[in-house]
Design an enzyme around this catalytic site. Structure first.
Site, PDB file in Angstrom:
ATOM      1  N   HIS A 211     -38.971  32.502  -4.260  1.00 56.96           N
ATOM      2  CA  HIS A 211     -38.471  31.259  -4.851  1.00 56.96           C
ATOM      3  C   HIS A 211     -38.580  31.317  -6.371  1.00 56.96           C
ATOM      4  O   HIS A 211     -39.501  31.941  -6.919  1.00 56.96           O
ATOM      5  CB  HIS A 211     -39.263  30.055  -4.328  1.00 56.96           C
ATOM      6  CG  HIS A 211     -39.043  29.771  -2.880  1.00 56.96           C
ATOM      7  ND1 HIS A 211     -37.852  29.260  -2.397  1.00 56.96           N
ATOM      8  CD2 HIS A 211     -39.854  29.914  -1.801  1.00 56.96           C
ATOM      9  CE1 HIS A 211     -37.937  29.111  -1.093  1.00 56.96           C
ATOM     10  NE2 HIS A 211     -39.135  29.499  -0.702  1.00 56.96           N
ATOM     11  N   ALA A 212     -37.657  30.661  -7.041  1.00 57.40           N
ATOM     12  CA  ALA A 212     -37.723  30.564  -8.494  1.00 57.40           C
ATOM     13  C   ALA A 212     -38.970  29.792  -8.898  1.00 57.40           C
ATOM     14  O   ALA A 212     -39.421  28.888  -8.186  1.00 57.40           O
ATOM     15  CB  ALA A 212     -36.474  29.863  -9.034  1.00 57.40           C
TER      16      ALA A 212
END
Length: 571
Positions: A211-212
Site C-alpha cells: 500500500h502507498a
C-alpha cells in the site's frame, strides 16, 4: 547478479550478511573531524517532512550501522543535534548527499577535512544484489505454469466436448449455453481476491506491491475497491432475478440485513484473532465496510428497482440511455452522500487542525499538526469509536510517525457507497443492453469519464491537487481512478472470456466463486502451516516471494477443490 539474491559471501570484511534483513545494507561511518557531528536523513516517501536525526557521529570515530534501502533517502550533516530539523534550517549543513544504496551492499561513509571545509564521500565496498531479478524469475515460472495448465485444460476440454457431442443433442447444448452465467464477473472477483491474498501474505517484500504510504496509488491499493465494485455489479442482477421470481421486497430487505450483519460479525471475529480485549477491540475493518456498504446500496436497489420497465424502440435515444434513466432516483441519493462526505471533509472543524486538512499528521509540516492524521476523517473515528478502537498501525506511522488511524473507518464508508454504486451502474448496463459491443462501449465510456474526473481532481490545482488519490482517506479521486481501472478490467475479462472465449478464467474463476471463504480462510490461517512457513533467515525477496506465492497457490487449489465438489458459500 544472482537470480536468488545470493550476495556471494556469508560475511564481508567481518560483517555478517546473513544478519541483514530484506532491503538492508551496512554503512560504515568514519569521521576524521575533531568535533562531533549529527547525521540526519529524510525518506523520499515523507512528503513535506523535516530531516530526522539518524545518528550522532563522535569525533575521530568509526561505527558500522544497518540502514534500510527500501526507499531513497537524503542525508544532511550538521554540527548540532535535535530530534528534527526543518528544511529551512538545513541550509547550514556542512555536507549533504542523496546516497544510492542497495540490498546487501556494504558502504563506507567518510567525513574528513578539505581545506577550510568538510568533505563527505560514500564509497561502495561491496556491490548490492539486484532485487528485481527474483521477481522476473518467478513471473516467468508463473507464466510457464499458466501456459502448461492452459494447454492441458484445452486438450481435456476438447476431449470432453467431443464425448458430450456424441451423447447430447444440439438443442440441449444450446440451452446449456444460454443458462451459463457470465464467467467474467467471477474471474474479476477472483483476480481481486487472489491478488489481495498475495499482498496480505507479504507480496515478496516489494514496496511497490504494498500500500502507498499516504497519497499515491500502488498495486495493493486497487484490490479492495475492485472487490467492492464487483459486488455492486452483481447487486442489480440479483435484485432483478428475485423480482422476476415474485420475491417480496421486505423478504429481500431482511436477507440483505442478515447478510450485512454476518459480514460485520465475521469482521469483528477476524479483528479479535490476536485476542478479544474489548477495551482495545478494533470495531471497523474490511468485512465490516463490506457489510455496511452492501446494506446501503442493496437497500437502495430494492426500494427503487421496478419489476418491469417501459420498452423503447431499439436503437432509439431513450433505449440507449435507459440503463442510466432507471437509476436516476438512486443517483440523486448517491450524489447527496458524496456531497455530505465532501462537506465533512472540507468544512468540519477539527480541534488543533486546519479545516480541510488531508495530511498524515506526525512529522509532516515540521510536526505542526502532529495529531491531525486524516483531518476530519480521523477525527470522526476518534470521536465516535475512541482512539483505542481504531487501527493502531496505519501505513503512515512508520514514515510520518503518525498516531492511530482507521483506513476502513466511518467517513470512508460514504464514498465506498459511491464506488459500489458505480458497480451497480455497470451491472444495470448488463441488464438493459444485450449486445456485447453495447456493453463494452458503455463500460469503456464510464471508465474513461471516471478516470478523467479523478485525474482532474489530482492535478488541477496546487502541488497535491484538489483531492489527492489516497486509499487511507478513501478520497473521491481514489474512488474515481480505481473505478476507472475496474471498468477497463471488466471489459477486458468480458471480451476474453464471455465473448471471444479465448480464456476460461482459470485459475481466478474458482476463487471468485468462493471469495468470502478465501478471504476469511486466509485471514484465519495468516501464520499457520502449510500456507505459511520460514526456513533460514528469510532475508531475500526470492524466499519471501516463494512463500507468498506458495500460500496464495494453496488457496487457489482449495477454491478449485470447492468448485469440484460444488460447494459454494452463500451468506
Amino acid at each position: 547478479m544472482s537470480w536468488t539474491e545470493d550476495p556471494g559471501w556469508e560475511s564481508f570484511e567481518g560483517l555478517s550478511l546473513r544478519d541483514l534483513s530484506v532491503d538492508e545494507a551496512y554503512v560504515k561511518v568514519t569521521s576524521y573531524l575533531s568535533i562531533p557531528t549529527w547525521l540526519y536523513t529524510l525518506s523520499e516517501e515523507c512528503y513535506k517532512c523535516p530531516f530526522s536525526l539518524w545518528q550522532k557521529i563522535d569525533s575521530n570515530s568509526s561505527q558500522v550501522h544497518k540502514l534500510s534501502t527500501k526507499h531513497g533517502t537524503f542525508w544532511k550533516l550538521l554540527t548540532y543535534g535535535k530530534e528534527i530539523v526543518p528544511l529551512a534550517e538545513t541550509s547550514s549543513a556542512i555536507c549533504d548527499m542523496e546516497p544510492s544504496l542497495g540490498e546487501f551492499g556494504v558502504y563506507d561513509f567518510v567525513i574528513s577535512n578539505a581545506g577550510s571545509g568538510v568533505m563527505c564521500s560514500l564509497v561502495t565496498r561491496k556491490k548490492p544484489v539486484n532485487i528485481y531479478l527474483p521477481l522476473v524469475l518467478w513471473l516467468l515460472v508463473l507464466l510457464a505454469i499458466w501456459f502448461l495448465y492452459g494447454l492441458a485444460s484445452t486438450i481435456v476440454t476438447k476431449w470432453f466436448k467431443h464425448k458430450k457431442n456424441q451423447t447430447a443433442s444440439a438443442s440441449d447444448t444450446q440451452q446449456s449455453s444460454n443458462r451459463q452465467r457470465l464467467k467474467s464477473l467471477d474471474t474479476f472477483r477472483g483476480i481481486s481476491i487472489v491478488l489481495m491474498i498475495f499482498v496480505n501474505d507479504g507480496a515478496g517484500g516489494y514496496w511497490f506491491l504494498e500500500h502507498a504510504t499516504w497519497n499515491g496509488l500502488q498495486i495493493a491499493d486497487v484490490l479492495f475497491p475492485w472487490f467492492m465494485w464487483i459486488m455492486g455489479v452483481c447487486i442489480p442482477i440479483s435484485i432483478k432475478s428475485q423480482l422476476k421470481k415474485g420475491v417480496p421486497r421486505f423478504s429481500m430487505f431482511i436477507n440483505v440485513v442478515r447478510r450485512a450483519c454476518i459480514l460485520f460479525l465475521l469482521g469483528l471475529i477476524l479483528n479479535s484473532s490476536w485476542g478479544a480485549k474489548l477495551e482495545t477491540l478494533r470495531v471497523f475493518g474490511v468485512l465490516q465496510r463490506f457489510g455496511i456498504v452492501y446494506l446501503v446500496v442493496a437497500t437502495l436497489s430494492i426500494c427503487f428497482t421496478c419489476r418491469s420497465y417501459k420498452t423503447y424502440e431499439e436503437s432509439s435515444f431513450m433505449a440507449n440511455i435507459q440503463d442510466i434513466l432507471v437509476l436516476l432516483p438512486q443517483w440523486i441519493v448517491i450524489i447527496g452522500i458524496v456531497a455530505g462526505h465532501c462537506f465533512l471533509t472540507f468544512y468540519l472543524e477539527v480541534p488543533g487542525c486546519p479545516t480541510g486538512y488531508l495530511g498524515p499528521g506526525g512529522i509532516q509540516d515540521d510536526a505542526r499538526y502532529r495529531d491531525c492524521i486524516g483531518g476530519a476523517t480521523g477525527y470522526v473515528d476518534r470521536l465516535i469509536l475512541g482512539e483505542k478502537h481504531i487501527y493502531q498501525h496505519p501505513t503512515a506511522s512508520e514514515v510520518y510517525h503518525s498516531g492511530p488511524f482507521d483506513p476502513e473507518g466511518i467517513v470512508g464508508c460514504l464514498l465506498s457507497v459511491f464506488q459500489v454504486f458505480l458497480g451497480v451502474q455497470a451491472g444495470t448496463t448488463l441488464s438493459f443492453h444485450r449486445e456485447w459491443k453495447d456493453r463494452v462501449i458503455r463500460w469503456i465510456a464510464w471508465g474513461t469519464a471516471s478516470g478523467a474526473a479523478g485525474t482532474l481532481l489530482c492535478f488541477a490545482s496546487k502541488e497535491e491537487g484538489w483531492i489527492p488519490v489516497n486509499k487511507n482517506l478513501w478520497s473521491l479521486s481514489f474512488v474515481l481512478v480505481t473505478t476507472c481501472f475496474a471498468f477497463y478490467l471488466l471489459s477486458a475479462c468480458y471480451l476474453l472470456i464471455d465473448v471471444k472465449r479465448w480464456w476460461n478464467g482459470s485459475p481466478f474463476f474458482y476463487p471468485g466463486m468462493n471469495a468470502t471463504i478465501m478471504y476469511v480462510g486466509h485471514s484465519i490461517a495468516f501464520q499457520n502451516f502449510p500456507w505459511h512457513w520460514s526456513i533460514g533467515p528469510m532475508n531475500t525477496h526470492f524466499m519471501l516471494l516463494l512463500e507468498s506465492m506458495w500460500g496464495t497457490a494453496l488457496w487457489v487449489l482449495v477454491a478449485f477443490w470447492l468448485h469440484h465438489i460444488k460447494f459454494f458459500l452463500s451468506l
